[in-house]
Design a protein around this motif. Structure first.
Motif, mmCIF file in Angstrom:
data_model
loop_
_atom_site.group_PDB
_atom_site.id
_atom_site.type_symbol
_atom_site.label_atom_id
_atom_site.label_comp_id
_atom_site.label_asym_id
_atom_site.label_seq_id
_atom_site.Cartn_x
_atom_site.Cartn_y
_atom_site.Cartn_z
ATOM 1 N N GLU A 234 -41.281 14.459 34.291
ATOM 2 C CA GLU A 234 -41.761 13.415 35.178
ATOM 3 C C GLU A 234 -40.609 12.947 36.050
ATOM 4 O OE1 GLU A 234 -45.080 11.706 34.721
ATOM 5 O OE2 GLU A 234 -45.236 13.808 34.126
ATOM 6 N N SER A 235 -40.865 12.771 37.322
ATOM 7 C CA SER A 235 -39.814 12.162 38.118
ATOM 8 C C SER A 235 -40.459 11.160 39.056
ATOM 9 C CB SER A 235 -39.015 13.250 38.836
ATOM 10 O OG SER A 235 -39.138 13.142 40.200
ATOM 11 N N VAL A 275 -30.922 5.906 49.166
ATOM 12 C CA VAL A 275 -31.227 7.281 48.755
ATOM 13 C C VAL A 275 -32.633 7.336 48.166
ATOM 14 C CG1 VAL A 275 -28.876 8.108 48.349
ATOM 15 C CG2 VAL A 275 -30.012 6.755 46.593
ATOM 16 N N LEU A 276 -33.229 8.525 48.234
ATOM 17 C CA LEU A 276 -34.574 8.691 47.688
ATOM 18 C C LEU A 276 -34.451 9.463 46.375
ATOM 19 C CD1 LEU A 276 -37.580 8.269 48.217
ATOM 20 C CD2 LEU A 276 -37.635 10.539 49.238
ATOM 21 N N VAL A 277 -34.468 8.731 45.277
ATOM 22 C CA VAL A 277 -34.155 9.366 43.992
ATOM 23 C C VAL A 277 -34.949 8.756 42.840
ATOM 24 C CG1 VAL A 277 -31.769 9.892 44.644
ATOM 25 C CG2 VAL A 277 -32.280 7.746 43.500
ATOM 26 N N ASP A 278 -34.938 9.460 41.735
ATOM 27 C CA ASP A 278 -35.404 8.888 40.475
ATOM 28 C C ASP A 278 -34.192 8.193 39.853
ATOM 29 O OD1 ASP A 278 -37.538 9.889 37.847
ATOM 30 O OD2 ASP A 278 -35.763 8.660 37.603
ATOM 31 N N ARG A 279 -34.241 6.865 39.835
ATOM 32 C CA ARG A 279 -33.069 6.066 39.434
ATOM 33 C C ARG A 279 -32.532 6.469 38.060
ATOM 34 N NH1 ARG A 279 -32.503 1.038 36.849
ATOM 35 N NH2 ARG A 279 -34.742 0.877 36.590
ATOM 36 N N ILE A 280 -33.419 6.556 37.099
ATOM 37 C CA ILE A 280 -32.989 6.835 35.726
ATOM 38 C C ILE A 280 -32.295 8.202 35.663
ATOM 39 C CG2 ILE A 280 -33.788 7.159 33.347
ATOM 40 C CD1 ILE A 280 -34.203 4.340 34.288
ATOM 41 N N GLN A 281 -32.894 9.181 36.348
ATOM 42 C CA GLN A 281 -32.310 10.528 36.281
ATOM 43 C C GLN A 281 -30.930 10.560 36.932
ATOM 44 O OE1 GLN A 281 -35.072 13.340 37.919
ATOM 45 N NE2 GLN A 281 -36.365 13.314 36.110
ATOM 46 N N ARG A 314 -27.309 17.444 56.910
ATOM 47 C CA ARG A 314 -28.736 17.483 56.614
ATOM 48 C C ARG A 314 -29.220 16.221 55.901
ATOM 49 N NH1 ARG A 314 -30.641 20.722 53.235
ATOM 50 N NH2 ARG A 314 -28.727 21.259 52.164
ATOM 51 N N ASP A 315 -28.841 15.059 56.394
ATOM 52 C CA ASP A 315 -29.325 13.795 55.832
ATOM 53 C C ASP A 315 -29.111 13.672 54.336
ATOM 54 O OD1 ASP A 315 -30.061 12.828 58.255
ATOM 55 O OD2 ASP A 315 -32.058 13.745 58.171
ATOM 56 N N MET A 316 -27.940 14.099 53.909
ATOM 57 C CA MET A 316 -27.611 13.966 52.486
ATOM 58 C C MET A 316 -26.392 13.052 52.364
ATOM 59 S SD MET A 316 -29.764 16.068 50.997
ATOM 60 C CE MET A 316 -29.315 16.847 49.471
ATOM 61 N N ARG A 356 -27.285 19.412 36.551
ATOM 62 C CA ARG A 356 -27.580 20.342 37.644
ATOM 63 C C ARG A 356 -29.089 20.435 37.883
ATOM 64 N NH1 ARG A 356 -25.982 26.605 38.268
ATOM 65 N NH2 ARG A 356 -27.499 26.849 36.616
ATOM 66 N N THR A 357 -29.851 20.519 36.792
ATOM 67 C CA THR A 357 -31.308 20.571 36.943
ATOM 68 C C THR A 357 -31.812 19.345 37.706
ATOM 69 O OG1 THR A 357 -31.393 21.678 34.825
ATOM 70 C CG2 THR A 357 -33.465 20.826 35.651
ATOM 71 N N ILE A 358 -31.268 18.165 37.338
ATOM 72 C CA ILE A 358 -31.730 16.924 37.987
ATOM 73 C C ILE A 358 -31.351 16.926 39.467
ATOM 74 C CG2 ILE A 358 -31.357 14.425 38.088
ATOM 75 C CD1 ILE A 358 -31.028 14.455 35.029
ATOM 76 N N VAL A 359 -30.088 17.245 39.763
ATOM 77 C CA VAL A 359 -29.637 17.197 41.162
ATOM 78 C C VAL A 359 -30.425 18.210 42.001
ATOM 79 C CG1 VAL A 359 -27.674 17.664 42.680
ATOM 80 C CG2 VAL A 359 -27.345 16.296 40.634
ATOM 81 N N GLU A 360 -30.648 19.410 41.454
ATOM 82 C CA GLU A 360 -31.376 20.423 42.230
ATOM 83 C C GLU A 360 -32.847 20.031 42.413
ATOM 84 O OE1 GLU A 360 -30.473 24.233 40.501
ATOM 85 O OE2 GLU A 360 -28.457 24.237 41.384
ATOM 86 N N ALA A 361 -33.409 19.340 41.409
ATOM 87 C CA ALA A 361 -34.799 18.872 41.567
ATOM 88 C C ALA A 361 -34.889 17.809 42.663
ATOM 89 C CB ALA A 361 -35.314 18.309 40.251
ATOM 90 N N HIS A 362 -33.758 17.211 43.031
ATOM 91 C CA HIS A 362 -33.720 16.252 44.136
ATOM 92 C C HIS A 362 -33.364 16.930 45.464
ATOM 93 C CE1 HIS A 362 -33.683 13.204 40.964
ATOM 94 N NE2 HIS A 362 -33.945 12.315 41.898
#
Ligand code: ADP
Length: 391
Positions: A234-235, A275-281, A314-316, A356-362
């Motif tokens: 879940e994100s 930033v547009l993120v899942d805070r907890i992750q 690229r808006d990062m 890495r999984t979390i960052v790449e999912a973002h």
């Protein structure tokens, strides 16, 4: 003596004179669980409650008259005068009226997490600022314990999930791999010893190779399914302030680490904050990187933790967590983000692969480089949010 004399005097006695009023104020203040500190426009401490004295380790007469900077760790310690000047000149407040979680510094140099609420009063002697401070050490210790427990639990469930996945995977992969081997073997023998197959065998060689490639694709799909499984979850992405994510995560990560001599610098680019993120992750990623950095520096003479951010293409936004530790061990560097690689006795070697999984999912990237302080710098990118949204 007039029998009413006493009762007549009483109302007067109840009105305290100035000394009594001060005493009363002190007594009341002593019962407030939060520390109260009042400063003037220059940042000079005018009032320092008993709770503040206990919390910071300064007697009130030592603290009064000093600049409030002495209660702050870096980077706020060095910048507080600028913050105050900026506010006086522009009226732009970053903290007044909004509570925030940050770090404070005791007399002995140790830091501890606090919740700080600042108010402002305009008096005939100029502006006064009141700070209410709650020590979060206990709350965060409990939270950390809970967090550790959760992390451990999620590690365990991930490990057992990965364990059963790995054996299922080995079983599933075995089939296409065996098939590929036998088709390849068959094709080879059909080719004949001199490499020129009899004309009627050519069709069979073609079929065997076609089957082998179908099986290879199947093996590829199985591996892809594994990747999907790992990155699933879940994100809940929202517009968040990077500064808040970083200050909270670092307050949490540094709690109870006994890092008195840590030089902690925070340099976040205010133009790349939303930033547009899942805070907890993302806090999990920061927590991982900060704890790794602190652990790496345990035996280092100079302990520098430097977190900064800057706009990337690229808006990062690029976030860098750098330390002055010994750097990456050669055998780890090559397999850094792969699971189960650790140099720690009790390490799981999962923190970086999960990060890495979390960052790449973002939609971002994560990598490591040598840091300017002689240790390691982990870099990762996150998407900037275009609209301020509901922060
Ligand atoms: P764990 O912390 O459980 O070992 P991680 O995946 O978080 O798992 O880290 C893997 C390994 O990477 C660590 O064991 C350590 O060898 C190395 N490492 C991570 N961060 C740093 C750092 N800041 N400095 C030096 N080595 C590091």
């Amino acid at each position: 003596m007039c029998p009413f004399a006493d009762t007549q005097r009483k109302p007067q006695q109840m009105l305290p004179d100035q000394d009594d009023a001060l005493q009363l104020q002190r007594t009341i203040l002593a019962t407030v669980p939060d520390a109260l500190i009042v400063i003037d426009e220059q940042g000079t401490i005018l009032l320092f409650s008993e709770t503040a004295a206990r919390m910071f380790g300064y007697a009130d007469d030592e603290a009064i008259g000093q600049n409030v900077r002495i209660l702050m760790p870096n980077p706020d310690r060095e910048r507080h005068d600028d913050y105050m000047r900026h506010y006086m000149e522009t009226g732009e407040a970053h903290i007044i009226g909004v509570g925030r979680v940050t770090n404070a510094r005791r007399r002995d140099g140790s830091t501890f997490p606090i919740e700080l609420a600042i108010g402002e009063a305009v008096t005939e002697h100029g502006r006064l600022f009141t700070g209410f401070i709650r020590d979060l050490t206990e709350a965060q210790r409990a939270e950390r314990r809970l967090n550790d427990l959760q992390t451990e639990l999620s590690h365990i469930s991930r490990v057992s999930a990965m364990g059963s996945l790995a054996s299922a995977l080995a079983h599933e992969l075995n089939q296409p791999l065996t098939a590929i081997t036998s088709y390849a073997e068959g094709a080879r023998s059909l080719l004949g010893d001199d490499g020129t197959p009899a004309a009627d065998n050519i069709e069979m060689v073609r079929e065997a190779l076609a089957e082998a490639s179908v099986q290879a694709l199947r093996a590829g799909q199985i591996v892809r399914r594994l990747r999907e499984f790992i990155s699933r979850g879940e994100s809940d992405k929202r517009v968040e302030r990077l500064r808040r994510l970083v200050t909270e995560a670092s307050a949490l990560a540094l709690t109870g680490t006994g890092t008195n001599s840590l030089d902690f610098n925070l340099r976040l680019d205010p133009r790349a904050d939303l930033v547009l993120v899942d805070r907890i992750q993302i806090q999990q990623v920061l927590l991982n990187l900060i704890r790794n950095a602190v652990e790496a520096m345990q035996r280092s003479g100079r302990q520098i933790l430097d977190i900064r951010s800057r706009r990337a293409e690229r808006d990062m936004v690029e976030v860098i967590v750098a330390d002055s530790g010994p750097g990456l061990a050669a055998e780890i560097a090559a397999v850094l983000f792969q699971p189960f690689n650790t140099s720690k006795e009790k390490g799981m070697g999962l923190g970086l692969s999960i990060s890495r999984t979390i960052v790449e999912a973002h939609g971002g990237r994560i990598w490591a480089e040598p840091s300017e302080f002689g240790g390691t710098a982990f870099h990762f990118t996150l998407p900037l949010a275009e609209e301020p949204g509901d922060v």
